[in-house]
Design an enzyme around this catalytic site. Structure first.
Site, short mmCIF file in Angstrom:
data_model
loop_
_atom_site.label_atom_id
_atom_site.label_comp_id
_atom_site.label_asym_id
_atom_site.label_seq_id
_atom_site.Cartn_x
_atom_site.Cartn_y
_atom_site.Cartn_z
N LYS A 80 -35.87 33.05 -61.33
CA LYS A 80 -37.01 33.96 -61.51
C LYS A 80 -36.69 35.04 -62.56
O LYS A 80 -37.59 35.55 -63.21
CB LYS A 80 -37.37 34.60 -60.16
N TYR A 204 -42.08 25.48 -61.56
CA TYR A 204 -41.37 26.43 -60.70
C TYR A 204 -40.22 25.74 -59.95
O TYR A 204 -39.09 26.24 -59.92
CB TYR A 204 -42.34 27.11 -59.72
O1 DON Z 1 -39.09 28.41 -53.58
C1 DON Z 1 -38.13 28.38 -52.82
O2 DON Z 1 -38.26 28.55 -51.61
C2 DON Z 1 -36.76 28.13 -53.41
N1 DON Z 1 -36.84 27.14 -54.44
C3 DON Z 1 -36.17 29.38 -53.96
C4 DON Z 1 -36.15 30.51 -52.96
C5 DON Z 1 -34.99 31.40 -53.10
O3 DON Z 1 -33.99 31.11 -53.72
C6 DON Z 1 -35.04 32.66 -52.35
N2 DON Z 1 -33.74 33.30 -52.40
N3 DON Z 1 -33.00 33.87 -51.82
#
Ligand code: DON
Length: 331
Positions: A80, A204
């Site tokens: 992100k 994403y």
């Molecule tokens: O979208 C998601 O849930 C995962 N690909 C990324 C989330 C994430 O890394 C939150 N972090 N701590």
């Protein structure tokens, strides 16, 4: 040492730092048992939770590593940071702010609640999933491939290479991304997602599945720490305002609903991901000149067992210890 190469450091202070890091790794690696791997993405659930590695890169290019510093892991939410930088460079910060705000939420990273509670529903910040999906939809290009290419171009500027996509992790999350899919469709409905919904989601999830090591994340952290200046290439690779905007969001929102306490007790702009990665940007400090990395550094940490908020358990403890012992807090 020549600043143009990344190489292990030989100086006495750096040898001490190296020994110190090894000691802390030993001290904190068992803390992994207090958390678990992010098995809501089935492929991540298969990771070995007991890995713990760290890389620190100083402004002269000296790199100090310890533990599983070369173990590959997927960026997940650390991506992100990169997508935000890419869209800010493409359109400028004011335009990006029209599509995604810059306010912390105190909610879980995948929360949906505020999108409907506030009007018109602009996502609160680009570090939570809602905001990041909007940002991914804004990446330059008309197709998934072109948008990934524009992200890869940024990686090449920063770390000299485009990370490889971990297909297994991508497929695993693509098949189970029900909540992210819901977020994406809701964002489309309220006018905060550009183009086709499934394509935005694909971008994403692909950016989340890009594979790096702590050496890569430490270098990105170092460049952010230096307001976009790449000390190895000796070149300004990111605009200063974009680097600063990004670091402020890392500090206020980068550790999700633990960001407040993280700012208080660690005090370093940091972004985590559910695969257990942590990227920190430590700016130069004018006090504690005798402590390591007074001119600033980038820190990359990896340990895949995460807490209920989504942050690496052992990795957070290691970073906190480094910040306290080396006086890294920006406050
Ligand atoms: O979208 C998601 O849930 C995962 N690909 C990324 C989330 C994430 O890394 C939150 N972090 N701590």
């Amino acid at each position: 040492m020549s600043p143009s190469i990344l190489a292990p450091s030989e100086t006495e202070q750096h040898q001490q730092v190296s020994a110190q890091l090894l000691h802390w790794i030993d001290q904190f690696k068992d803390a992994a048992s207090q958390g678990k791997c992010a098995d809501y993405i089935p492929a991540l659930g298969k990771m070995n939770p007991h890995q713990l590695g760290v890389t620190v890169i100083g402004t002269d290019g000296t790199m100090i590593t310890a533990g599983d510093c070369e173990a590959p892991f997927t960026l997940q939410s650390i991506s992100k940071v990169l997508s935000l930088v890419a869209v800010c460079m493409e359109y400028g910060i004011p335009h990006v702010l029209q599509r995604v705000d810059a306010e912390p939420t105190g909610d879980a990273f995948n929360s949906i609640i505020r999108l409907e509670m506030s009007k018109p529903g602009r996502p609160y910040n680009p570090m939570i999933n809602a905001g990041a999906i909007t940002v991914s939809s804004m990446l330059a290009g008309d197709s998934v491939t072109q948008k990934m290419d524009s992200l890869n171009k940024l990686f090449i500027q920063l770390i000299g290479t485009a990370p490889v996509l971990n297909e297994e992790v991508f497929q695993s999350e693509w098949n189970t991304a029900h909540r992210n899919r819901a977020l994406a469709y809701y964002l489309k409905d309220i006018g905060f997602l550009d183009g086709d919904v499934e394509s935005a989601l694909e971008v994403y999830l692909k950016q989340c599945a890009l594979e790096v090591t702590t050496k890569d994340t430490a270098l990105i952290g170092l460049i952010l720490a230096l307001d976009g200046y790449h000390p190895i290439r000796q070149e300004q690779v990111l605009p200063k305002d974009v680097a600063r905007f990004t670091k402020s969001l890392m500090l206020t929102c980068g550790m999700y609903n633990a960001s407040g306490k993280f700012a208080a007790f660690v005090g370093v702009p940091t972004k985590s991901g559910v695969s257990g990665g942590i990227l920190s940007a430590v700016p130069p400090r004018y006090r504690s000149r005798d402590l390591p990395f007074a001119d600033g550094c980038g820190i990359g940490i990896f340990s895949p067992s995460i807490d209920e908020v989504g942050n690496s358990v052992a990795g957070s403890l290691l970073l906190k210890e480094m910040a306290q012992q080396w006086d890294l807090s920006i406050f």
